[in-house]
Design a protein around this motif. Sequence first.
Motif, PDB file in Angstrom:
ATOM      1  N   VAL A  29       7.250  10.060  34.712  1.00  8.69           N
ATOM      2  CA  VAL A  29       6.945  10.544  33.462  1.00  8.69           C
ATOM      3  C   VAL A  29       8.234  10.017  33.358  1.00  8.69           C
ATOM      4  N   ASP A  30       9.200  10.728  33.230  1.00  9.80           N
ATOM      5  CA  ASP A  30      10.799   9.562  32.501  1.00  9.80           C
ATOM      6  C   ASP A  30      10.628   8.477  31.997  1.00  9.80           C
ATOM      7  N   ASP A  98      -3.155   1.221  31.736  1.00 11.05           N
ATOM      8  CA  ASP A  98      -4.073   2.611  31.186  1.00 11.05           C
ATOM      9  C   ASP A  98      -4.129   3.950  31.938  1.00 11.05           C
ATOM     10  N   PRO A  99      -3.714   4.512  31.090  1.00  8.80           N
ATOM     11  CA  PRO A  99      -3.086   6.129  32.143  1.00  8.80           C
ATOM     12  C   PRO A  99      -4.685   6.695  32.471  1.00  8.80           C
ATOM     13  N   HIS A 100      -5.462   6.306  31.983  1.00 12.82           N
ATOM     14  CA  HIS A 100      -6.661   7.212  32.513  1.00 12.82           C
ATOM     15  C   HIS A 100      -6.934   6.470  34.132  1.00 12.82           C
TER      16      HIS A 100
ATOM     17  N   ASP B  13      -1.806   6.324  21.554  1.00 20.28           N
ATOM     18  CA  ASP B  13      -1.461   7.428  21.146  1.00 20.28           C
ATOM     19  C   ASP B  13      -0.885   7.812  22.383  1.00 20.28           C
ATOM     20  N   PRO B  14       0.762   6.595  22.507  1.00 16.56           N
ATOM     21  CA  PRO B  14       1.172   7.614  23.936  1.00 16.56           C
ATOM     22  C   PRO B  14       2.157   8.676  24.048  1.00 16.56           C
ATOM     23  N   ALA B  15       1.673   9.749  23.069  1.00 17.07           N
ATOM     24  CA  ALA B  15       1.796  10.995  23.724  1.00 17.07           C
ATOM     25  C   ALA B  15       0.877  11.564  24.382  1.00 17.07           C
ATOM     26  N   ALA B  16      -0.182  11.093  24.159  1.00 20.73           N
ATOM     27  CA  ALA B  16      -1.867  11.296  24.874  1.00 20.73           C
ATOM     28  C   ALA B  16      -2.036  11.119  25.625  1.00 20.73           C
ATOM     29  N   LEU B  21      -2.075  11.972  31.536  1.00 20.63           N
ATOM     30  CA  LEU B  21      -1.595  12.821  32.467  1.00 20.63           C
ATOM     31  C   LEU B  21      -0.328  13.749  33.103  1.00 20.63           C
ATOM     32  N   GLN B  22      -0.201  14.449  32.435  1.00 19.80           N
ATOM     33  CA  GLN B  22       0.206  15.935  32.372  1.00 19.80           C
ATOM     34  C   GLN B  22      -0.801  16.817  33.131  1.00 19.80           C
TER      35      GLN B  22
END
Lengths: 446, 446
Positions: A29-30, A98-100, B13-16, B21-22
Amino acid sequence: MADSKPLLSLDGDPAAAEALLQDVFGIVVDEVIRKGTSASEKVCEWKEPEELKQLLDLELRSEGESQEQILERCRAVIRYSVKTCHPRFFNQLFSGLDPHALAGRIVTESLNTSQYTYEIAPVFVLMEEEVLKKLRALVGWSSGDGVFCPGGSISNMYAMNLARYQRYPDCKQRGLRALPPLALFTSKECHYSIKKGAAFLGLGTDSVRIVQADERGKMIPEDLEQQIRLAEAEGAVPFLVSATSGTTVLGAFDPLEAIADVCQRHGLWLHVDAAWGGSVLLSQTHRHLLDGIQRADSVAWNPHKLLSVGLQCSALLLRDTSNLLKRCHGSQASYLFQQDKFYDVTLDTGDKVVQCGRRVDCLKLWLMWKAQGGQGLERRVDQAFALARYLAEELKKREGFELVMEPEFVNVCFWFVPPSLRGKKGSPDYNERLAKRWRPSSRRAW
Amino acid sequence: MADSKPLLSLDGDPAAAEALLQDVFGIVVDEVIRKGTSASEKVCEWKEPEELKQLLDLELRSEGESQEQILERCRAVIRYSVKTCHPRFFNQLFSGLDPHALAGRIVTESLNTSQYTYEIAPVFVLMEEEVLKKLRALVGWSSGDGVFCPGGSISNMYAMNLARYQRYPDCKQRGLRALPPLALFTSKECHYSIKKGAAFLGLGTDSVRIVQADERGKMIPEDLEQQIRLAEAEGAVPFLVSATSGTTVLGAFDPLEAIADVCQRHGLWLHVDAAWGGSVLLSQTHRHLLDGIQRADSVAWNPHKLLSVGLQCSALLLRDTSNLLKRCHGSQASYLFQQDKFYDVTLDTGDKVVQCGRRVDCLKLWLMWKAQGGQGLERRVDQAFALARYLAEELKKREGFELVMEPEFVNVCFWFVPPSLRGKKGSPDYNERLAKRWRPSSRRAW
């Protein structure tokens, strides 16, 4: 004994295993999700090979290392790797994150199964079929077959193997020696995997006949017709045409309707290598670039490219409804594909492929699609076209840049003209001098 | 425009994206790492295909879904998937969950790159070479070549293609028609990928000559010699022997020294399919099972099986030092493998393979090895042997179980004898009745 011990262990301590994974995920993540996507960070902390070897201390030894050392190793791997998710990463035809899709990949890795039978991958056998059905529907087919392959090169090989098997089923048993010399046709702008595939499949690179392309890089159907006649005159049997939707460098789309007409006249299998351009089918505005694709016999389409699903995600789609895939590749291994199972064994799709164990490549695409919807994916494709258009217009305004051609897709090809050559276009050695130091750059805009 | 927008976005929204992922990682920890490895939970929540389809709601629609819905989908995918990390999962030759390997897989997925050039995968190009070097050293080679392939079936195909190219380099260009009929040899207990590969490569399944195996499933070298003579008498040219180290069902190891002698006498390429048994090389106690493997020309070894590294991790190892891999498969695609780069382009290993984009399969094995050390991995292999021995002894004590043979490896083959057949061994239809309802079970003990 075997039952009393959990398989997940880190020196016998399941809680430590969980803590390790939590720590590594925190580093991801970081270092990747946050820093790797920040324009104020570097795309890559470049090191020369010898220096990098020393920094990484790659050697594998007898002794294990502490958890703290392992975490530091994860940080180092990330630090010196290219951040393909970085906004300024423009190398090759995949990028972005893509996060999903990444969520789907993490779930896939944690479940670690193989795609071959329903009993071992019930969710993914059904899911793969649903995703393939959706991709086929976008091609224009209400039925058919397909499979996810480890990359577009192997998808293209599958198409070649299926085409020759359909024409000469004997080939599977008796080999190519039993067949007349075969010929397949593709344009000079095709991907290099066509020749690699012909060599691997025993056809030989000579069996690949190169068709001329026009100035935009599109296959010329009249030359295809001529090459077919030429091959026949030389005693070869044409069996396949591989058209390209989205060539690697220029981003050209071959004229599929005209090519399909030629294939129909000569009874040839039409394969469309849409590894790069297939995702354009999602866009109502731009999908006309692939008009005629519904007439193909097979299509290779890599969502890991334009859709940023993550390597590897390559679909081979077939119009066939006669179980050609299984007939061509099947071997009925009795230890794996028993016929007396307690469910419908047609769900055991593993015998359709030349692999045995096969990774799950469908979940990441399925999850991203569920989240974005077809509409969301369409917007992305349209945005990529808009960004390419924007880049082309910017290049025209800037001194020292020369657009190779107006982009039709998201490949924007241009020259950087060094000051010494500016204003000298047309001079005898201009092109040679330009090419010597500056290669044309093919850049994906999104 | 293109530069001002981060590529990682979830509705901008990158935080979303990070939060998603968390959340997904939290689900993975709860449902896979904790529950999936707990003996008090089910290996699989079994559903019939039609019911499962409804439960999963697989259809891909135009509209996207909310984050909460997506998380629920991840939970459902995990719920109905087989937990291959469960202590009671005994299907197929992979199982278990090594936390370091999973950590490596998560880092790999987040970095999402392709293994083809140093500029795009500096860490992984160097790491792959180091891991392959280590595996080669265990085979007994101080030099050589190799590559990770998408599974053992494709590794085996590579061996076949390299063997025929070495003998007939013309084949790459002119195809099999330019060659005499070829013959390759493998035992009747070999993996089905040998025949699949022969068909795919255009050799035809007829080119695979089956050598007899003894009662333990080991190839009989005298019969190999005889089959070679027979093939030659029929006008075929023998070019390759594929021996197996760890057959799929019985876990048999072919006698490599004797087979190597035969290959040497006849000038044949010796390939060892050690996809399953290769990891035994890590054990000082048991590696004698592969004595002679150092005389092979190529070895296929899948750490994703016995070492639980995760699908896919399959190494093809070569003794060759003449750049055979690149000569056989290379096509010098100029857009990818430019020769005027600012680093040593021999690091661009992508032209060694028939794929273009290729997943990173080395990090998970490297990280696990760093953490466990060679000693730790050796202990695991030895433990697997001990567990198989324990299972065999238990089976002997229990009524209604019949050991097929004493295990030599970790495959324990046994019959469950139904009450109606107990005490009737030797009666005329005993074997037939036993086989009709009860298949022999090949189970991995660890």
